[in-house]
Design a protein around this motif. Structure first.
Motif, PDB file in Angstrom:
ATOM      1  N   UNK A  18      -9.298 -47.627  -7.841  1.00  0.00           N
ATOM      2  CA  UNK A  18     -10.246 -47.063  -8.798  1.00  0.00           C
ATOM      3  C   UNK A  18     -11.643 -47.196  -8.196  1.00  0.00           C
ATOM      4  N   UNK A  19     -11.972 -46.272  -7.303  1.00  0.00           N
ATOM      5  CA  UNK A  19     -13.261 -46.269  -6.609  1.00  0.00           C
ATOM      6  C   UNK A  19     -13.720 -44.823  -6.437  1.00  0.00           C
ATOM      7  N   UNK A  20     -14.956 -44.644  -6.034  1.00  0.00           N
ATOM      8  CA  UNK A  20     -15.484 -43.305  -5.764  1.00  0.00           C
ATOM      9  C   UNK A  20     -15.188 -42.961  -4.306  1.00  0.00           C
ATOM     10  N   UNK A  21     -14.116 -42.272  -4.074  1.00  0.00           N
ATOM     11  CA  UNK A  21     -13.679 -41.938  -2.713  1.00  0.00           C
ATOM     12  C   UNK A  21     -14.689 -41.052  -1.985  1.00  0.00           C
ATOM     13  N   UNK A  22     -15.331 -40.176  -2.715  1.00  0.00           N
ATOM     14  CA  UNK A  22     -16.252 -39.234  -2.087  1.00  0.00           C
ATOM     15  C   UNK A  22     -17.514 -39.903  -1.548  1.00  0.00           C
ATOM     16  N   UNK A  23     -17.744 -41.152  -1.905  1.00  0.00           N
ATOM     17  CA  UNK A  23     -18.884 -41.905  -1.391  1.00  0.00           C
ATOM     18  C   UNK A  23     -18.427 -43.061  -0.502  1.00  0.00           C
ATOM     19  N   UNK A  24     -17.159 -43.034  -0.105  1.00  0.00           N
ATOM     20  CA  UNK A  24     -16.583 -44.157   0.627  1.00  0.00           C
ATOM     21  C   UNK A  24     -16.151 -43.782   2.034  1.00  0.00           C
ATOM     22  N   UNK A  25     -16.217 -44.766   2.907  1.00  0.00           N
ATOM     23  CA  UNK A  25     -15.760 -44.624   4.290  1.00  0.00           C
ATOM     24  C   UNK A  25     -14.524 -45.501   4.433  1.00  0.00           C
ATOM     25  N   UNK A  26     -13.478 -44.936   5.017  1.00  0.00           N
ATOM     26  CA  UNK A  26     -12.236 -45.677   5.202  1.00  0.00           C
ATOM     27  C   UNK A  26     -11.908 -45.781   6.677  1.00  0.00           C
ATOM     28  N   UNK A  27     -11.507 -46.985   7.060  1.00  0.00           N
ATOM     29  CA  UNK A  27     -11.124 -47.267   8.440  1.00  0.00           C
ATOM     30  C   UNK A  27      -9.717 -47.838   8.396  1.00  0.00           C
ATOM     31  N   UNK A  28      -8.807 -47.228   9.149  1.00  0.00           N
ATOM     32  CA  UNK A  28      -7.415 -47.678   9.147  1.00  0.00           C
ATOM     33  C   UNK A  28      -6.773 -47.256  10.464  1.00  0.00           C
ATOM     34  N   UNK A  29      -5.623 -47.844  10.765  1.00  0.00           N
ATOM     35  CA  UNK A  29      -4.910 -47.455  11.979  1.00  0.00           C
ATOM     36  C   UNK A  29      -3.610 -46.712  11.677  1.00  0.00           C
ATOM     37  N   UNK A  30      -3.165 -46.729  10.432  1.00  0.00           N
ATOM     38  CA  UNK A  30      -1.878 -46.151  10.061  1.00  0.00           C
ATOM     39  C   UNK A  30      -2.036 -44.686   9.619  1.00  0.00           C
ATOM     40  N   UNK A  31      -1.463 -43.738  10.395  1.00  0.00           N
ATOM     41  CA  UNK A  31      -1.584 -42.321  10.035  1.00  0.00           C
ATOM     42  C   UNK A  31      -1.057 -41.991   8.640  1.00  0.00           C
ATOM     43  N   UNK A  32      -0.044 -42.695   8.179  1.00  0.00           N
ATOM     44  CA  UNK A  32       0.509 -42.440   6.849  1.00  0.00           C
ATOM     45  C   UNK A  32      -0.518 -42.790   5.765  1.00  0.00           C
ATOM     46  N   UNK A  33      -1.168 -43.937   5.909  1.00  0.00           N
ATOM     47  CA  UNK A  33      -2.205 -44.325   4.949  1.00  0.00           C
ATOM     48  C   UNK A  33      -3.411 -43.392   5.041  1.00  0.00           C
ATOM     49  N   UNK A  34      -3.770 -43.003   6.242  1.00  0.00           N
ATOM     50  CA  UNK A  34      -4.893 -42.088   6.438  1.00  0.00           C
ATOM     51  C   UNK A  34      -4.616 -40.733   5.786  1.00  0.00           C
ATOM     52  N   UNK A  35      -3.387 -40.261   5.870  1.00  0.00           N
ATOM     53  CA  UNK A  35      -3.017 -38.988   5.247  1.00  0.00           C
ATOM     54  C   UNK A  35      -3.171 -39.085   3.724  1.00  0.00           C
ATOM     55  N   UNK A  36      -2.778 -40.205   3.141  1.00  0.00           N
ATOM     56  CA  UNK A  36      -2.945 -40.398   1.708  1.00  0.00           C
ATOM     57  C   UNK A  36      -4.415 -40.439   1.320  1.00  0.00           C
ATOM     58  N   UNK A  37      -5.220 -41.118   2.120  1.00  0.00           N
ATOM     59  CA  UNK A  37      -6.657 -41.182   1.865  1.00  0.00           C
ATOM     60  C   UNK A  37      -7.309 -39.810   1.980  1.00  0.00           C
ATOM     61  N   UNK A  38      -6.851 -39.000   2.904  1.00  0.00           N
ATOM     62  CA  UNK A  38      -7.429 -37.669   3.113  1.00  0.00           C
ATOM     63  C   UNK A  38      -7.303 -36.809   1.858  1.00  0.00           C
ATOM     64  N   UNK A  39      -6.283 -37.040   1.056  1.00  0.00           N
ATOM     65  CA  UNK A  39      -6.105 -36.256  -0.175  1.00  0.00           C
ATOM     66  C   UNK A  39      -7.139 -36.604  -1.237  1.00  0.00           C
ATOM     67  N   UNK A  40      -7.866 -37.707  -1.049  1.00  0.00           N
ATOM     68  CA  UNK A  40      -8.857 -38.154  -2.026  1.00  0.00           C
ATOM     69  C   UNK A  40     -10.276 -37.705  -1.669  1.00  0.00           C
ATOM     70  N   UNK A  41     -10.408 -36.888  -0.627  1.00  0.00           N
ATOM     71  CA  UNK A  41     -11.700 -36.332  -0.206  1.00  0.00           C
ATOM     72  C   UNK A  41     -12.754 -37.412   0.090  1.00  0.00           C
ATOM     73  N   UNK A  42     -12.437 -38.338   1.011  1.00  0.00           N
ATOM     74  CA  UNK A  42     -13.392 -39.405   1.315  1.00  0.00           C
ATOM     75  C   UNK A  42     -14.621 -38.887   2.054  1.00  0.00           C
ATOM     76  N   UNK A  43     -15.699 -39.650   1.958  1.00  0.00           N
ATOM     77  CA  UNK A  43     -16.931 -39.312   2.670  1.00  0.00           C
ATOM     78  C   UNK A  43     -16.668 -39.282   4.181  1.00  0.00           C
ATOM     79  N   UNK A  44     -16.005 -40.325   4.684  1.00  0.00           N
ATOM     80  CA  UNK A  44     -15.596 -40.373   6.093  1.00  0.00           C
ATOM     81  C   UNK A  44     -14.246 -41.054   6.187  1.00  0.00           C
ATOM     82  N   UNK A  45     -13.466 -40.604   7.157  1.00  0.00           N
ATOM     83  CA  UNK A  45     -12.142 -41.159   7.405  1.00  0.00           C
ATOM     84  C   UNK A  45     -12.047 -41.444   8.900  1.00  0.00           C
ATOM     85  N   UNK A  46     -11.851 -42.704   9.241  1.00  0.00           N
ATOM     86  CA  UNK A  46     -11.895 -43.123  10.641  1.00  0.00           C
ATOM     87  C   UNK A  46     -10.603 -43.842  11.005  1.00  0.00           C
ATOM     88  N   UNK A  47     -10.012 -43.400  12.088  1.00  0.00           N
ATOM     89  CA  UNK A  47      -8.799 -44.034  12.587  1.00  0.00           C
ATOM     90  C   UNK A  47      -9.144 -44.948  13.751  1.00  0.00           C
TER      91      UNK A  47
END
Length: 76
Positions: A18-47
């Motif tokens: 329960x956060x504002x994804x559009x104002x958030x930056x996410x850093x992860x190494x797992x492509x599966x988790x990154x794909x899920x995050x991408x559906x939330x329209x994050x400000x930045x997505x970094x692998x």
């Protein structure tokens, strides 16, 4: 560390928080988790893609995904 204002660690799926994804930056190494995050329209997505990493050989076909080898490689 000056790069982040807040760091959240969780055992839950990162794309179900329960956060504002559009104002958030996410850093992860797992492509599966990154794909899920991408559906939330994050400000930045970094692998993080380290050569010796568990997921480094797994592809991630995600639009606007940035890839770095080290956290220190992230540009503001």
């Amino acid at each position: 560390w000056d790069l982040f204002d807040v760091i959240i660690t969780t055992g839950d799926k990162k794309f179900n928080l329960t956060i504002d994804y559009e104002k958030s930056i996410f850093v992860d190494d797992n492509p599966k988790d990154l794909a899920g995050l991408a559906t939330r329209n994050p400000y930045r997505l970094i692998r993080i893609r380290r050569k010796e990493g568990r997921y480094s050989e797994k592809p991630a076909d995600i639009p606007n995904l940035e890839e770095v080898e080290l956290l220190t490689d992230i540009k503001l």
